[in-house]
Scaffold this motif. Sequence first.
Motif, PDB file in Angstrom:
ATOM      1  N   VAL A  89       0.808  -1.225   0.000  1.00 29.55           N
ATOM      2  CA  VAL A  89       0.000   0.000   0.000  1.00 29.55           C
ATOM      3  C   VAL A  89       0.837   1.270   0.000  1.00 29.55           C
ATOM      4  O   VAL A  89       0.298   2.338  -0.307  1.00 29.55           O
ATOM      5  CB  VAL A  89      -0.964   0.019   1.210  1.00 29.55           C
ATOM      6  N   ARG A  90       2.121   1.174   0.317  1.00 28.49           N
ATOM      7  CA  ARG A  90       2.896   2.429   0.351  1.00 28.49           C
ATOM      8  C   ARG A  90       2.955   3.088  -1.024  1.00 28.49           C
ATOM      9  O   ARG A  90       3.155   4.301  -1.134  1.00 28.49           O
ATOM     10  CB  ARG A  90       4.304   2.187   0.905  1.00 28.49           C
ATOM     11  N   GLN A  91       2.768   2.299  -2.107  1.00 26.62           N
ATOM     12  CA  GLN A  91       2.780   2.886  -3.449  1.00 26.62           C
ATOM     13  C   GLN A  91       1.649   3.898  -3.630  1.00 26.62           C
ATOM     14  O   GLN A  91       1.789   4.854  -4.403  1.00 26.62           O
ATOM     15  CB  GLN A  91       2.652   1.786  -4.482  1.00 26.62           C
ATOM     16  N   TYR A  92       0.528   3.684  -2.915  1.00 25.72           N
ATOM     17  CA  TYR A  92      -0.605   4.586  -3.072  1.00 25.72           C
ATOM     18  C   TYR A  92      -0.332   5.943  -2.430  1.00 25.72           C
ATOM     19  O   TYR A  92      -1.005   6.929  -2.747  1.00 25.72           O
ATOM     20  CB  TYR A  92      -1.860   3.974  -2.434  1.00 25.72           C
ATOM     21  N   TRP A  93       0.609   5.987  -1.509  1.00 25.78           N
ATOM     22  CA  TRP A  93       0.894   7.214  -0.791  1.00 25.78           C
ATOM     23  C   TRP A  93       2.283   7.752  -1.120  1.00 25.78           C
ATOM     24  O   TRP A  93       2.865   8.508  -0.354  1.00 25.78           O
ATOM     25  CB  TRP A  93       0.757   6.967   0.723  1.00 25.78           C
ATOM     26  N   ALA A  94       2.828   7.340  -2.238  1.00 24.70           N
ATOM     27  CA  ALA A  94       4.157   7.812  -2.653  1.00 24.70           C
ATOM     28  C   ALA A  94       4.128   9.332  -2.800  1.00 24.70           C
ATOM     29  O   ALA A  94       3.205   9.910  -3.374  1.00 24.70           O
ATOM     30  CB  ALA A  94       4.557   7.160  -3.973  1.00 24.70           C
ATOM     31  N   GLY A  95       5.149   9.963  -2.261  1.00 26.74           N
ATOM     32  CA  GLY A  95       5.236  11.412  -2.334  1.00 26.74           C
ATOM     33  C   GLY A  95       4.507  12.120  -1.232  1.00 26.74           C
ATOM     34  O   GLY A  95       4.595  13.343  -1.105  1.00 26.74           O
ATOM     35  N   ASP A  96       3.785  11.362  -0.422  1.00 30.29           N
ATOM     36  CA  ASP A  96       3.072  11.935   0.723  1.00 30.29           C
ATOM     37  C   ASP A  96       4.014  11.892   1.924  1.00 30.29           C
ATOM     38  O   ASP A  96       4.305  10.831   2.458  1.00 30.29           O
ATOM     39  CB  ASP A  96       1.808  11.118   1.002  1.00 30.29           C
ATOM     40  N   SER A  97       4.499  13.030   2.364  1.00 31.75           N
ATOM     41  CA  SER A  97       5.471  13.051   3.465  1.00 31.75           C
ATOM     42  C   SER A  97       4.888  12.452   4.734  1.00 31.75           C
ATOM     43  O   SER A  97       5.612  11.912   5.575  1.00 31.75           O
ATOM     44  CB  SER A  97       5.944  14.491   3.737  1.00 31.75           C
TER      45      SER A  97
END
Length: 403
Positions: free
Chosen positions: A146-154
Motif C-alpha cells: 500500500v505504500r505505493q498509493y501514498w508515494a510522495g506523501d510526506s
Amino acid sequence: MSDPVRSVVGMKILHTSDWHIGRTFHGHSTLEALAEVLAALVVQVRENDVDVVVVAGDVFDSATPAAPAYTLLTDTLVALHATGARVIVTSGNHDSAARLGFQARLLRDGIHVVTDPRTIGEPITIDDADGPVRFFGIPYLEPAIVRQYWAGDSAADAADGRPLRTQAQTLAHAMGLVRAGMAEHPGRSVVIAHCFAAGVDPTVGLEREIRQGGIDMVPVSVFDSADYVALGHIHGRQALTEWVRYAGAPLHYSFGEQHKPRGSWLVDLAADGTVDAQWLELPVPRRLVTLTGSFDEILSAENVAAHVDDWVCAVYTDDLPQTEPMRRLREKYPFCALVQHEPLRMESVEERSYSERLRTAATDEERIDAFLAHVRNGAGATPREQELIREVLDDRTLAEALV
C-alpha cells in the motif's frame, strides 16, 4: 455516499468479523455449519432491529475461494439486506481484496464492500434521527503493497524519513487519513480495521500472516478520536476499551478456541457518541471437546455418552502408543478429529547419545532396553516386556548351544 434514515433513537450496529468462508476443520468442510450460524446471525439482526452490520475482514479463508464460498456470502448478504439493515464489509489478510471487491459496484444499494486503500478517508454515511454516522473502512494494509498509493506523501514516511514498513506505521497513516475525513465530514464516527492491536490474547496457530508482538503490533492509541472501532483478525471476543473491540469468529476453527464464546457485539451508538455494547451469543453447531486420560478412560461409556456428537480431540496418556488409535476412537466418536499421545511417565533421559548408551550396555537385554528408551522418550521395557525379552534371548542362547 449516504443511506436513508432508519433509527429512532441512536444507531444499532452489529459488529462481526472473521467468517473465514471456505475454511476446513481437520479436513472437514465447515460450510454447512457456518451457513447455520450466519442464518442465526441474520435472525438476530432482524429481531434487534439492527441498522448497520459491520464485517471486519477475513470474509473468506483463502485468496482463491471455491464457488460454494461465494454462494454462501451472496446468500448471507442478500438475507441481511432483506432485514432492512445496511451492510459494510472490509477485506482482511486472508481475503483477496481484488476478488472480494470486484463485484462491489454491482451490489445493491445498502451493501458496501471496502477493499481499496485509496478510499480510506472517504466515509460511508448513514443517517439516523440524531444525524450522520460516518463509517470509515480500513481494509487490511500490507505496508510493502500500500505504500505505493501514498508515494510522495510526506505523512506516509516513518519518523526517520523512510517509507512505511510496519503495521503500526501503516495503520497510523491510515488513521491520519480517517481523521482528515472526520474533519471534512463532521458527525459520529465508526472505524473498521483488521489488525493485531496491543493487549489482545490471540489463539495460537489461528491468526496467521500478521505477526503478534514487536514490529506488527498496533497500539490502541492509534484509533483515538473514533467513537467506536470494530476490529477483526483475533478469533476470540475481546474488549480492549469500551469503544475498541474484537468480535471474534462466529464458528470454532480450532480446539484452541473451544472455550471461547461465539457471537457478535450489538453496539448502541448514542447521539453523543457514547457506546453501549451487548454480546449476542451465536449457536455452536457441534461442540468441541478435548478428552485427556488413558486410552481406556477416553473410551469409557460415560465419556462416549457425553461426547458422542462432539468434535473430539483425544489426548491419551498411556506410556506406550496405541495401535490404530484414530480408527478405534472413531468407532465410538464419529467426529473425532485429532488424536495425540502425551505419556504421563517421562523418565529422565540421559544426556548421553543413543550410540553412547549402546556402547556401555553390557548385555543384549540392556541394549534392547536402551533402544526402547530411545524411541519412547525415556520409557524402557515394561516388566512384562522384560520377561518376553529374556525368554527370546534364552531361546536364542539355547539354539546356539545346540548347533
